[in-house]
Design an enzyme around this catalytic site. Structure first.
Site, mmCIF file in Angstrom:
data_model
loop_
_atom_site.group_PDB
_atom_site.id
_atom_site.type_symbol
_atom_site.label_atom_id
_atom_site.label_comp_id
_atom_site.label_asym_id
_atom_site.label_seq_id
_atom_site.Cartn_x
_atom_site.Cartn_y
_atom_site.Cartn_z
ATOM 1 N N TYR A 196 0.854 -1.186 0.000
ATOM 2 C CA TYR A 196 0.000 0.000 0.000
ATOM 3 C C TYR A 196 0.890 1.237 0.000
ATOM 4 O O TYR A 196 1.785 1.373 0.834
ATOM 5 C CB TYR A 196 -0.915 0.019 1.231
ATOM 6 C CG TYR A 196 -1.927 1.145 1.165
ATOM 7 C CD1 TYR A 196 -3.189 0.930 0.609
ATOM 8 C CD2 TYR A 196 -1.615 2.425 1.604
ATOM 9 C CE1 TYR A 196 -4.106 1.962 0.520
ATOM 10 C CE2 TYR A 196 -2.519 3.462 1.499
ATOM 11 C CZ TYR A 196 -3.763 3.225 0.958
ATOM 12 O OH TYR A 196 -4.670 4.258 0.854
ATOM 13 N N GLN A 198 -10.849 0.171 1.360
ATOM 14 C CA GLN A 198 -11.336 -0.702 0.281
ATOM 15 C C GLN A 198 -10.177 -1.398 -0.443
ATOM 16 O O GLN A 198 -10.300 -2.552 -0.873
ATOM 17 C CB GLN A 198 -12.201 0.092 -0.707
ATOM 18 C CG GLN A 198 -11.519 1.246 -1.420
ATOM 19 C CD GLN A 198 -11.614 2.557 -0.661
ATOM 20 O OE1 GLN A 198 -11.773 2.566 0.565
ATOM 21 N NE2 GLN A 198 -11.535 3.668 -1.375
ATOM 22 N N ASN A 248 -3.392 5.997 6.256
ATOM 23 C CA ASN A 248 -4.089 6.772 7.275
ATOM 24 C C ASN A 248 -4.792 5.851 8.274
ATOM 25 O O ASN A 248 -4.651 4.629 8.229
ATOM 26 C CB ASN A 248 -5.068 7.762 6.623
ATOM 27 C CG ASN A 248 -6.174 7.055 5.842
ATOM 28 O OD1 ASN A 248 -6.440 5.870 6.027
ATOM 29 N ND2 ASN A 248 -6.823 7.796 4.964
ATOM 30 N N SER A 308 4.135 9.305 12.884
ATOM 31 C CA SER A 308 5.595 9.279 12.961
ATOM 32 C C SER A 308 6.083 9.860 14.282
ATOM 33 O O SER A 308 5.439 10.704 14.903
ATOM 34 C CB SER A 308 6.182 10.068 11.790
ATOM 35 O OG SER A 308 7.580 9.903 11.740
ATOM 36 N N GLN A 335 10.095 15.432 11.244
ATOM 37 C CA GLN A 335 9.020 14.478 11.523
ATOM 38 C C GLN A 335 7.704 15.175 11.826
ATOM 39 O O GLN A 335 6.631 14.683 11.494
ATOM 40 C CB GLN A 335 9.415 13.571 12.683
ATOM 41 C CG GLN A 335 10.605 12.686 12.385
ATOM 42 C CD GLN A 335 10.427 11.907 11.088
ATOM 43 O OE1 GLN A 335 9.602 11.003 11.008
ATOM 44 N NE2 GLN A 335 11.191 12.251 10.064
ATOM 45 N N HIS A 361 5.199 15.681 9.009
ATOM 46 C CA HIS A 361 4.486 14.538 8.442
ATOM 47 C C HIS A 361 2.981 14.626 8.686
ATOM 48 O O HIS A 361 2.171 14.352 7.804
ATOM 49 C CB HIS A 361 4.992 13.236 9.081
ATOM 50 C CG HIS A 361 6.085 12.568 8.310
ATOM 51 N ND1 HIS A 361 5.918 12.101 7.025
ATOM 52 C CD2 HIS A 361 7.364 12.281 8.660
ATOM 53 C CE1 HIS A 361 7.060 11.554 6.617
ATOM 54 N NE2 HIS A 361 7.945 11.646 7.589
ATOM 55 N N GLU A 403 10.129 5.542 17.386
ATOM 56 C CA GLU A 403 10.343 5.065 16.021
ATOM 57 C C GLU A 403 11.753 5.452 15.569
ATOM 58 O O GLU A 403 12.530 4.617 15.122
ATOM 59 C CB GLU A 403 9.289 5.683 15.115
ATOM 60 C CG GLU A 403 9.423 5.318 13.650
ATOM 61 C CD GLU A 403 8.465 6.110 12.771
ATOM 62 O OE1 GLU A 403 8.230 5.663 11.632
ATOM 63 O OE2 GLU A 403 7.973 7.179 13.197
ATOM 64 N N HIS A 404 12.078 6.738 15.664
ATOM 65 C CA HIS A 404 13.406 7.234 15.300
ATOM 66 C C HIS A 404 14.063 7.825 16.538
ATOM 67 O O HIS A 404 13.442 8.602 17.263
ATOM 68 C CB HIS A 404 13.320 8.347 14.243
ATOM 69 C CG HIS A 404 12.542 7.984 13.026
ATOM 70 N ND1 HIS A 404 11.224 8.345 12.843
ATOM 71 C CD2 HIS A 404 12.903 7.293 11.921
ATOM 72 C CE1 HIS A 404 10.811 7.899 11.674
ATOM 73 N NE2 HIS A 404 11.801 7.250 11.100
ATOM 74 N N ASP A 406 15.618 7.936 6.104
ATOM 75 C CA ASP A 406 14.345 7.925 5.380
ATOM 76 C C ASP A 406 14.536 7.626 3.901
ATOM 77 O O ASP A 406 13.712 6.948 3.289
ATOM 78 C CB ASP A 406 13.652 9.286 5.518
ATOM 79 C CG ASP A 406 12.577 9.264 6.582
ATOM 80 O OD1 ASP A 406 12.360 8.214 7.206
ATOM 81 O OD2 ASP A 406 11.953 10.317 6.802
ATOM 82 N N GLU A 438 -0.192 -35.598 29.163
ATOM 83 C CA GLU A 438 -1.108 -34.580 28.648
ATOM 84 C C GLU A 438 -2.480 -35.149 28.319
ATOM 85 O O GLU A 438 -3.350 -34.444 27.810
ATOM 86 C CB GLU A 438 -0.508 -33.909 27.402
ATOM 87 C CG GLU A 438 0.722 -33.065 27.717
ATOM 88 C CD GLU A 438 1.174 -32.219 26.543
ATOM 89 O OE1 GLU A 438 0.623 -32.378 25.428
ATOM 90 O OE2 GLU A 438 2.077 -31.382 26.740
ATOM 91 N N HIS A 490 -1.781 -39.795 20.661
ATOM 92 C CA HIS A 490 -0.402 -39.432 20.372
ATOM 93 C C HIS A 490 0.536 -40.562 20.796
ATOM 94 O O HIS A 490 1.449 -40.960 20.060
ATOM 95 C CB HIS A 490 -0.020 -38.147 21.132
ATOM 96 C CG HIS A 490 -0.540 -36.896 20.513
ATOM 97 N ND1 HIS A 490 -1.871 -36.647 20.335
ATOM 98 C CD2 HIS A 490 0.125 -35.802 20.033
ATOM 99 C CE1 HIS A 490 -2.026 -35.452 19.784
ATOM 100 N NE2 HIS A 490 -0.824 -34.925 19.582
#
Length: 434
Positions: A122, A186, A209, A232, A254, A257, A322-323, A356, A410, A415
């Site tokens: 995506y 979708q 998003n 971010s 950042q 963003h 994250e960073h 990046d 068990e 088994h």
């Protein structure tokens, strides 16, 4: 940017699971795409992207990919090729092989590693276009050996079918030939369950998003996903040796963003906190996306003043950003004490945008504190592993009683009997059966 003493800083994070209304909207979209296929895709594309398509118009044609080169600068093509080479080289080093271990008794244990067969990527197309994300998703999958990589991205809003040409050129350079002009929840549903036009995939990766993130969570289990990415984040860990202008610029890199992006300075120097805060205000006025960056800084930005480097490092590990940029006199000396961070940038010249776009490591990195237990996208995201067991007769005769003991403890008699029948057969034949 507000300045906060460490003892007053609130580490709590907002939930990124969406509102009840958003969750219900996503569930409905996924249900309808699963039930109606292309008809639902076309309806939602017209509704959300102001673009009216036919089923035959969903797929981007090769001629469109080639035409995109005429719309971008040659310097961009050169840059994207250089970046692709760096990213490919880095991920090549992550390759692993199947292995087998032959035991003295003739048994063979091992692990078989195979690529996924079909992966969906995506690529967002909302507030900004990210051709770099095309490379970061596609190249590791290619290096892992995935034979089918399909890309989905929203058509441009405003009634045109066009897709950002920089995204198309990046896709072409990465080698993607199957691209569809569909976005949002979708698109995720189509990748997960398939339609007449889009065959289902084994895994979906790539940022988007809140509706994309919720849709990925909704379809997880039918397919695998990379993560449910949040906004971010960047943390700059600095002492009084840091350059305030550099730290401020990286925080804003950042903040621009998304209004919900997080930009935090953690420092042992009150003077640096004041200088960085002032620099952020000065540099904000120069940014084209200053309204977005301003909202981010005001809501999710802070300069945290710690009483010691030990306390500063503890804050960083709790944030699990994250960073993380380490701008200290001895960044390598601190590196070993960082337990939780998606990507770590060391020294004044390792600005976050280096990672990046160009250095080579993947820029798709865990957010929202999940660096405590997860990792950046790499080749492991695009492979699957099978355990391999070849047990010899000698080994089974030796270990059979032990296996039966464990099975019966068990309560799984079936088994145990699966082993017992073989031991009995060997006993009757004197161990000469084949």
């Amino acid at each position: 940017m507000r300045i906060v003493p460490a003892e007053e800083f609130d580490l709590k994070r907002e939930s990124d699971y969406g509102t009840p209304e958003q969750n219900e909207a996503v569930k409905e979209i996924v249900r309808n795409v699963r039930r109606e296929g292309d008809a639902a895709l076309l309806r939602y594309t017209e509704q959300f992207d102001n673009t009216k398509l036919t089923a035959s118009g969903l797929r981007v044609q090769h001629s469109e990919l080639m035409a995109a080169y005429d719309e971008v600068e040659e310097s961009f093509v050169t840059a994207i090729r250089s970046a692709a080479e760096r990213i490919r080289s880095y991920h090549q080093k992550q390759k692993r092989s199947s292995w087998m271990d032959v035991q003295p008794d003739g048994s063979i244990l091992g692990q078989i590693i195979r690529p996924l067969q079909r992966v969906g990527v995506y690529v967002p197309g909302g507030k900004a276009a990210y051709p770099s994300s095309v490379l970061m998703n596609v190249i590791p999958a290619q290096v892992a050996g995935v034979p089918e990589i399909v890309m989905v991205t929203p058509p441009a809003t405003g009634g045109t079918e066009g897709i950002n040409p920089y995204i198309l050129v990046a896709a072409a350079e990465a080698g993607v030939t199957e691209i569809y002009r569909v976005g949002g929840a979708q698109a995720i549903a189509a990748l997960a369950y398939g339609t007449a036009s889009i065959a289902p995939v084994d895994k979906i990766c790539g940022p988007g998003n809140i509706y994309v993130a919720l849709a990925k969570r909704e379809v997880y289990g039918a397919v695998n996903i990379d993560s449910i990415a949040g906004p971010s984040e960047i943390v700059v860990l600095a002492d009084d040796s840091a350059e305030a202008a550099y730290a401020a610029a990286d925080l804003l890199s950042q903040a621009e963003h998304d209004e919900m992006a997080s930009a935090v300075l953690v420092t042992t120097s009150p003077a640096l906190a004041k200088a960085v805060s002032a620099e952020v205000e000065r540099q904000l006025e120069l940014l084209p996306r200053r309204d977005i960056a301003r909202a981010s800084v005001d809501s999710y930005g802070a300069a945290i003043v710690a009483r010691s480097m030990d306390e500063a490092i503890s804050i960083v590990n709790k944030l699990a950003p994250e960073h993380l940029e380490i701008m200290t006199e001895d960044p390598m000396g601190i590196l070993g004490r960082i337990e939780n961070a998606g990507a770590i940038f060391l020294g004044p010249y390792s600005s976050e945008p280096v990672g990046d776009y160009f250095a080579g490591p993947n820029h798709i990195i865990p957010t929202n504190g999940t660096a405590r237990f997860s990792s950046p996208v790499d080749l492991d995201d695009f492979i699957k592993k099978s355990s391999m067991i070849y047990y010899s007769k000698e080994a089974l005769l030796r270990d059979g009683e032990t296996i039966m003991e464990l099975a019966r403890r068990e309560g799984l008699e079936g088994h145990a009997r699966a082993i017992e029948i073989r031991l009995e057969q060997e006993s009757q034949t004197g161990g000469n059966s084949k």
